[in-house]
Structures are given as structure tokens and as C-alpha cells.
Scaffold this motif. Structure first.
Motif, PDB file in Angstrom:
ATOM      1  N   TYR A 131       2.039   0.386-129.062  1.00  0.00           N
ATOM      2  CA  TYR A 131       1.666   1.751-128.692  1.00  0.00           C
ATOM      3  C   TYR A 131       0.643   1.737-127.560  1.00  0.00           C
ATOM      4  O   TYR A 131      -0.079   0.757-127.361  1.00  0.00           O
ATOM      5  CB  TYR A 131       1.068   2.476-129.913  1.00  0.00           C
ATOM      6  CG  TYR A 131       2.100   2.815-130.961  1.00  0.00           C
ATOM      7  CD1 TYR A 131       2.918   3.929-130.801  1.00  0.00           C
ATOM      8  CD2 TYR A 131       2.265   2.021-132.092  1.00  0.00           C
ATOM      9  CE1 TYR A 131       3.883   4.245-131.761  1.00  0.00           C
ATOM     10  CE2 TYR A 131       3.231   2.336-133.053  1.00  0.00           C
ATOM     11  CZ  TYR A 131       4.032   3.452-132.877  1.00  0.00           C
ATOM     12  OH  TYR A 131       4.992   3.754-133.814  1.00  0.00           O
TER      13      TYR A 131
ATOM     14  N   THR B  35      -2.868   2.287-126.453  1.00  0.00           N
ATOM     15  CA  THR B  35      -3.233   2.014-125.103  1.00  0.00           C
ATOM     16  C   THR B  35      -2.912   0.580-124.630  1.00  0.00           C
ATOM     17  O   THR B  35      -3.564   0.072-123.702  1.00  0.00           O
ATOM     18  CB  THR B  35      -4.742   2.209-124.907  1.00  0.00           C
ATOM     19  OG1 THR B  35      -5.426   1.298-125.801  1.00  0.00           O
ATOM     20  CG2 THR B  35      -5.195   3.617-125.263  1.00  0.00           C
ATOM     21  N   HIS B  36      -1.888  -0.043-125.201  1.00  0.00           N
ATOM     22  CA  HIS B  36      -1.520  -1.372-124.735  1.00  0.00           C
ATOM     23  C   HIS B  36      -1.009  -1.274-123.293  1.00  0.00           C
ATOM     24  O   HIS B  36      -0.199  -0.408-122.982  1.00  0.00           O
ATOM     25  CB  HIS B  36      -0.449  -1.977-125.636  1.00  0.00           C
ATOM     26  CG  HIS B  36      -0.342  -3.457-125.476  1.00  0.00           C
ATOM     27  ND1 HIS B  36       0.178  -4.048-124.344  1.00  0.00           N
ATOM     28  CD2 HIS B  36      -0.722  -4.479-126.277  1.00  0.00           C
ATOM     29  CE1 HIS B  36       0.130  -5.364-124.468  1.00  0.00           C
ATOM     30  NE2 HIS B  36      -0.419  -5.656-125.630  1.00  0.00           N
ATOM     31  N   PRO B  37      -1.448  -2.164-122.420  1.00  0.00           N
ATOM     32  CA  PRO B  37      -1.000  -2.069-121.026  1.00  0.00           C
ATOM     33  C   PRO B  37       0.515  -2.143-120.860  1.00  0.00           C
ATOM     34  O   PRO B  37       1.063  -1.536-119.932  1.00  0.00           O
ATOM     35  CB  PRO B  37      -1.699  -3.252-120.330  1.00  0.00           C
ATOM     36  CG  PRO B  37      -2.517  -3.948-121.347  1.00  0.00           C
ATOM     37  CD  PRO B  37      -2.471  -3.198-122.627  1.00  0.00           C
TER      38      PRO B  37
ATOM     39  N   SER C 219      -8.413  12.122-124.123  1.00  0.00           N
ATOM     40  CA  SER C 219      -9.348  11.403-123.249  1.00  0.00           C
ATOM     41  C   SER C 219      -9.130   9.897-123.320  1.00  0.00           C
ATOM     42  O   SER C 219      -9.213   9.208-122.298  1.00  0.00           O
ATOM     43  CB  SER C 219     -10.794  11.770-123.601  1.00  0.00           C
ATOM     44  OG  SER C 219     -11.040  11.609-124.978  1.00  0.00           O
ATOM     45  N   TRP C 220      -8.822   9.364-124.491  1.00  0.00           N
ATOM     46  CA  TRP C 220      -8.599   7.914-124.609  1.00  0.00           C
ATOM     47  C   TRP C 220      -7.364   7.494-123.811  1.00  0.00           C
ATOM     48  O   TRP C 220      -7.326   6.380-123.268  1.00  0.00           O
ATOM     49  CB  TRP C 220      -8.473   7.494-126.083  1.00  0.00           C
ATOM     50  CG  TRP C 220      -7.464   8.267-126.871  1.00  0.00           C
ATOM     51  CD1 TRP C 220      -7.701   9.395-127.613  1.00  0.00           C
ATOM     52  CD2 TRP C 220      -6.064   8.004-126.994  1.00  0.00           C
ATOM     53  NE1 TRP C 220      -6.531   9.842-128.187  1.00  0.00           N
ATOM     54  CE2 TRP C 220      -5.512   9.006-127.829  1.00  0.00           C
ATOM     55  CE3 TRP C 220      -5.215   7.022-126.488  1.00  0.00           C
ATOM     56  CZ2 TRP C 220      -4.158   9.046-128.170  1.00  0.00           C
ATOM     57  CZ3 TRP C 220      -3.865   7.050-126.828  1.00  0.00           C
ATOM     58  CH2 TRP C 220      -3.348   8.052-127.658  1.00  0.00           C
TER      59      TRP C 220
ATOM     60  N   ALA D  60      -7.440   4.908-120.639  1.00  0.00           N
ATOM     61  CA  ALA D  60      -6.699   3.646-120.603  1.00  0.00           C
ATOM     62  C   ALA D  60      -5.661   3.640-119.476  1.00  0.00           C
ATOM     63  O   ALA D  60      -5.382   2.586-118.890  1.00  0.00           O
ATOM     64  CB  ALA D  60      -6.039   3.379-121.953  1.00  0.00           C
TER      65      ALA D  60
ATOM     66  N   TRP E  75      -7.591   2.661-116.521  1.00  0.00           N
ATOM     67  CA  TRP E  75      -7.779   1.205-116.567  1.00  0.00           C
ATOM     68  C   TRP E  75      -6.513   0.488-116.092  1.00  0.00           C
ATOM     69  O   TRP E  75      -6.583  -0.532-115.404  1.00  0.00           O
ATOM     70  CB  TRP E  75      -8.102   0.758-117.997  1.00  0.00           C
ATOM     71  CG  TRP E  75      -9.509   0.965-118.427  1.00  0.00           C
ATOM     72  CD1 TRP E  75     -10.598   1.217-117.649  1.00  0.00           C
ATOM     73  CD2 TRP E  75     -10.007   0.906-119.791  1.00  0.00           C
ATOM     74  NE1 TRP E  75     -11.722   1.332-118.427  1.00  0.00           N
ATOM     75  CE2 TRP E  75     -11.399   1.133-119.725  1.00  0.00           C
ATOM     76  CE3 TRP E  75      -9.423   0.682-121.037  1.00  0.00           C
ATOM     77  CZ2 TRP E  75     -12.217   1.146-120.866  1.00  0.00           C
ATOM     78  CZ3 TRP E  75     -10.216   0.693-122.171  1.00  0.00           C
ATOM     79  CH2 TRP E  75     -11.594   0.922-122.091  1.00  0.00           C
ATOM     80  N   PHE E  76      -5.364   1.031-116.475  1.00  0.00           N
ATOM     81  CA  PHE E  76      -4.100   0.380-116.109  1.00  0.00           C
ATOM     82  C   PHE E  76      -3.866   0.411-114.603  1.00  0.00           C
ATOM     83  O   PHE E  76      -3.230  -0.475-114.046  1.00  0.00           O
ATOM     84  CB  PHE E  76      -2.934   1.059-116.836  1.00  0.00           C
ATOM     85  CG  PHE E  76      -1.597   0.480-116.475  1.00  0.00           C
ATOM     86  CD1 PHE E  76      -1.197  -0.744-116.996  1.00  0.00           C
ATOM     87  CD2 PHE E  76      -0.743   1.129-115.593  1.00  0.00           C
ATOM     88  CE1 PHE E  76       0.035  -1.302-116.659  1.00  0.00           C
ATOM     89  CE2 PHE E  76       0.483   0.586-115.247  1.00  0.00           C
ATOM     90  CZ  PHE E  76       0.871  -0.631-115.786  1.00  0.00           C
TER      91      PHE E  76
ATOM     92  N   LEU F 260     -17.232   5.176-121.670  1.00  0.00           N
ATOM     93  CA  LEU F 260     -17.014   3.740-121.462  1.00  0.00           C
ATOM     94  C   LEU F 260     -17.081   3.332-119.992  1.00  0.00           C
ATOM     95  O   LEU F 260     -16.574   2.277-119.604  1.00  0.00           O
ATOM     96  CB  LEU F 260     -15.692   3.301-122.105  1.00  0.00           C
ATOM     97  CG  LEU F 260     -15.730   3.291-123.635  1.00  0.00           C
ATOM     98  CD1 LEU F 260     -14.368   2.935-124.219  1.00  0.00           C
ATOM     99  CD2 LEU F 260     -16.776   2.300-124.148  1.00  0.00           C
TER     100      LEU F 260
ATOM    101  N   THR G   7      -7.460  -3.471-127.122  1.00  0.00           N
ATOM    102  CA  THR G   7      -6.039  -3.297-126.822  1.00  0.00           C
ATOM    103  C   THR G   7      -5.771  -3.339-125.326  1.00  0.00           C
ATOM    104  O   THR G   7      -4.720  -3.788-124.882  1.00  0.00           O
ATOM    105  CB  THR G   7      -5.547  -1.943-127.374  1.00  0.00           C
ATOM    106  OG1 THR G   7      -5.881  -1.880-128.746  1.00  0.00           O
ATOM    107  CG2 THR G   7      -4.041  -1.807-127.220  1.00  0.00           C
TER     108      THR G   7
ATOM    109  N   ARG H 152     -16.899  -4.928-124.045  1.00  0.00           N
ATOM    110  CA  ARG H 152     -18.359  -4.835-123.960  1.00  0.00           C
ATOM    111  C   ARG H 152     -18.909  -5.165-125.341  1.00  0.00           C
ATOM    112  O   ARG H 152     -18.290  -4.847-126.351  1.00  0.00           O
ATOM    113  CB  ARG H 152     -18.786  -3.421-123.544  1.00  0.00           C
ATOM    114  CG  ARG H 152     -18.369  -3.094-122.115  1.00  0.00           C
ATOM    115  CD  ARG H 152     -18.336  -1.616-121.821  1.00  0.00           C
ATOM    116  NE  ARG H 152     -19.669  -1.048-121.763  1.00  0.00           N
ATOM    117  CZ  ARG H 152     -19.907   0.237-121.485  1.00  0.00           C
ATOM    118  NH1 ARG H 152     -18.893   1.061-121.261  1.00  0.00           N
ATOM    119  NH2 ARG H 152     -21.129   0.690-121.425  1.00  0.00           N
TER     120      ARG H 152
END
Lengths: 225, 225
Positions: free
Chosen positions: A153, A155-157, A181-182, A186, A189-190, A207, B53, B61
Motif C-alpha cells: 500500500y 506510502t510504499h514507493p 496529508s500523509w 509521501a 518524497w517520491f 516532517l 515505509t 529520523r
């Protein structure tokens, strides 16, 4: 900066309005509907993370099953007696979700501009197809991408990479849109450009990374074009 | 079945009583302390999962930083003005946690039986060492294992594998003890024998796996011997 060449949307809470789930929960469990809806949703997301992190997918279960498990947990936690009929009613809500009011016009505007459109969701294919059909969005979407074949699922890249693979575009040419927001974090980040649609005026995650932009409705997608 | 040859304990909420954090939060933010403590804890755990993840540890962190970030988020979400002094006071609580009342006698009883003892925690080494020293448990613990060198948090299997590596025992010879149901679940998935200490009479996770046993206090560890 170049305009995005594709826009990928999260599904639940972003394109599809899950408000009706809380409303039904309140009818079934007066006075506890809001608490149930919040705990159910939190647990549903938690379960996606637990099965993704642990043992490389060995404990993966499709989103419908995790959603059902989360509902059962939430009812036990709140000491609500969940009948089979109530469970079926609540689960069925996921198959007939309405789109948010502005979703259709935004998707149409993107199509008119020649922008590739899609969904990138944790939902399994039957759930997603039912929601897309129920909301009548099928003709406006080039891609309906489910993480299910990956058994991982967000937030796995690898889940986010479904979008670059399906569109054959680099992440920086794709705008990823989420109300969660999460998920916006993520996706940033990707490597996606991101719009966090902050419908409920919440703080963003702390974060150290911000989405490319923050908006209030899906209409804010169009400001990228 | 053979008796376990080692017992590994989760730290926060399992060996160490985090009740004082909520009590301080209530003194600092009257009427909101409980809400803050719950949201802080939930966000702290969520952040460990997000950084684990996403992108193979690139966003890792240490636990102290995630704990601080989670506190800031929780205060923003609840519209509480977090002064630097209040933040320092709340963060400092993690360095002087008391052990639960029965922790010492249980660890002593295990040592008398020649059982290897340890902590396996998401906490970073300075936080853990401070809590162990504050609670006076150092002499009763053979191992104090932090996930920090891995840059991955529980429930990643590599985090649980720290216990088998440190003790040089197979997972099935180790009893893993946690008050957190998700931790007991994932430790069971990993292969440990598990005791879920259900202090607050909560339901267990609904993901089809049960801990080896469920108890009410740390004393229930001794029933394995």
C-alpha cells in the motif's frame, strides 16, 4: 516550470466523498457515528501500513478485507454490536460513493487541455471500479491504478511508482493530488509535484517536507495549468 | 513446548509507564491533556511508519525527533499554543519515565531462572538509556536494543530481527512482550512467541493472527516458565 502532463488523484476523501459513511454510521449507531467513522478510517489506514511493513507482503490482504477488519475492530473498541446487516450496509457505502461536487468539472477541464488523468489508490480494483462507475467518472479517467497487484500500500514507493509506469512520464511531470496529508507528503518524497487539498483546515505533517502547493478544493488543480 | 530462553520487552507503555506524560499535558493544557496525549502518541507511531515505509530509510529520523514533530503536530491540530518551555517539559518526560510497578520483580524472577532479558524498542539509544537509568532497571537487563542503527522502526521485520541477532537464539525461543497490540501482532508474524499485556481491556487487532497469550500485567510473563 513546465506544466504537469498528467494529474493523478487519490480516491477516498479526495475524488470520492466519504461523508455518507459517517452519516450512515450515525443512523445505525446514534451518537456514535462520528467516533465510529473516525476510528474505522484510522484503523483502515493503520492496517494498510502494518501489512505493508511486515514481512514483505506476506500479510497483504486486499483493501476491502482490511476495511472490513478495521470496521470490526472499531465496533469492538466502541462496544457497538455490529450485525451482519449493518456491516454489509456500511461496507456497501464504499461501492456507491459520490464524487465531490467539483470533481467532474476539474477532470473535464484537464481533458480539454490534453492532460492525462487518473486515480492512484489503495482501493482494490472491484471497489475502485464500483466507485468510479457510481460517480460516473469513468469516461474522464485515463487510468484507474490500484496498488493491489503489488501487494503493497501507499506510502510504499513502489505504490507511487505505479503512476510513472502507467503514464510513462517522469514523476516531476506528474501532479499528485490528495486530501490526505500523509499521502501528499509521501508523494512529495517520491518525487511527484503535489497538491494537498486541505478541505478541513488541518495542519500539514511536521516532517520537514511541504507539498508543492496547498489548496482548499479540487479546483486548485487548475492553477497548475 | 520448551520454555523461552529469553524475554524481550517493548519499552514505552510496556516496561515504562507513560501515564505521567498525559498528567503533565493536562497540567499544561487543562481539559485537553488527554486529547493531546492520545493524538501525540498516535502521531508518533504514525511517523515511525511513514519514515519506515517510504524510500527505504531516506526519511528516517531518530525517535526523539519524530516524537517532537508529533508533539508539534498534535498541538497545532488541537490549536494549543506550545511554548518552548512546555515542549521541553513534555519531551523531558520521556527521559524520566517510571517503570510499571511489577516490572522489577518480573525481571528479577527471570534473572533468577537464568532467562536472558532485554528491551527491543523504537526509542533511540539516548532516550532508552535515560529511561532505563531513571527506572533503575539497568542491572536487570542483558540487552537494550534500539532500532536506530537500522533506520527502520517496528513493525519492520529487520527491527524484530535485532532480538534474534543479539541473543543468538531462534525467534521461537524468545518471548516478546508488548502492551501495544500492533507490536504483539507483528512480533507474532515475525515468529516470536508473544504476550500481549492488555492493560486497558482493548480488543486485539482483527488481522487474523492472535498473540501466543494475552495477559493483564507483566506478571503474566512468569506463566511461561
Amino acid at each position: 516550470m513546465e506544466k504537469p502532463r498528467a494529474v493523478l488523484f487519490d480516491a477516498y476523501g479526495t475524488l470520492f466523498d466519504v461523508y455518507g459513511i459517517g452519516a450512515l454510521a450515525e443512523r445505525l449507531f446514534p451518537g456514535q457515528g462520528q467516533a465510529l467513522a473516525v476510528l474505522w478510517r484510522d484503523k483502515q489506514i493503520e492496517y494498510t501500513r502494518l501489512v505493508t511493513t511486515s514481512n514483505d507482503g506476506a500479510h497483504y490482504r486486499p483493501f476491502r478485507e482490511l476495511t472490513q477488519a478495521a470496521l470490526r475492530y472499531a465496533c469492538k473498541r466502541l462496544a457497538l454490536a455490529l450485525t451482519e446487516a449493518s456491516e454489509q450496509q456500511l461496507m456497501h457505502q464504499y461501492h456507491e460513493l459520490p464524487a465531490f461536487g467539483e470533481a467532474r468539472e476539474v477532470l473535464q477541464a484537464l481533458r480539454e487541455r490534453g492532460v492525462v488523468t487518473g486515480i492512484l489508490s489503495n482501493g482494490d480494483p472491484p471497489m475502485l471500479q464500483a466507485a468510479v462507475a457510481s460517480a460516473g467518472l469513468g469516461p474522464l479517467l485515463d487510468h484507474v491504478l490500484s496498488v493491489d497487484p503489488l501487494r503493497k500500500y501507499k506510502t510504499h514507493p513502489q505504490a507511487y511508482a505505479l503512476g510513472t509506469q502507467a503514464t510513462a512520464l517522469p514523476a516531476a511531470d506528474i501532479l499528485f493530488v490528495s486530501c490526505n496529508s500523509w499521502d501528499a507528503l509521501a508523494a512529495t518524497w517520491f518525487g511527484y509535484r503535489t497538491l494537498w487539498v486541505n478541505r478541513y483546515r488541518l495542519p500539514f505533517e511536521e516532517l520537514g517536507t511541504q507539498p508543492t502547493r496547498t489548496g482548499e478544493t479540487l479546483r486548485d488543480v487548475l492553477a497548475f495549468f
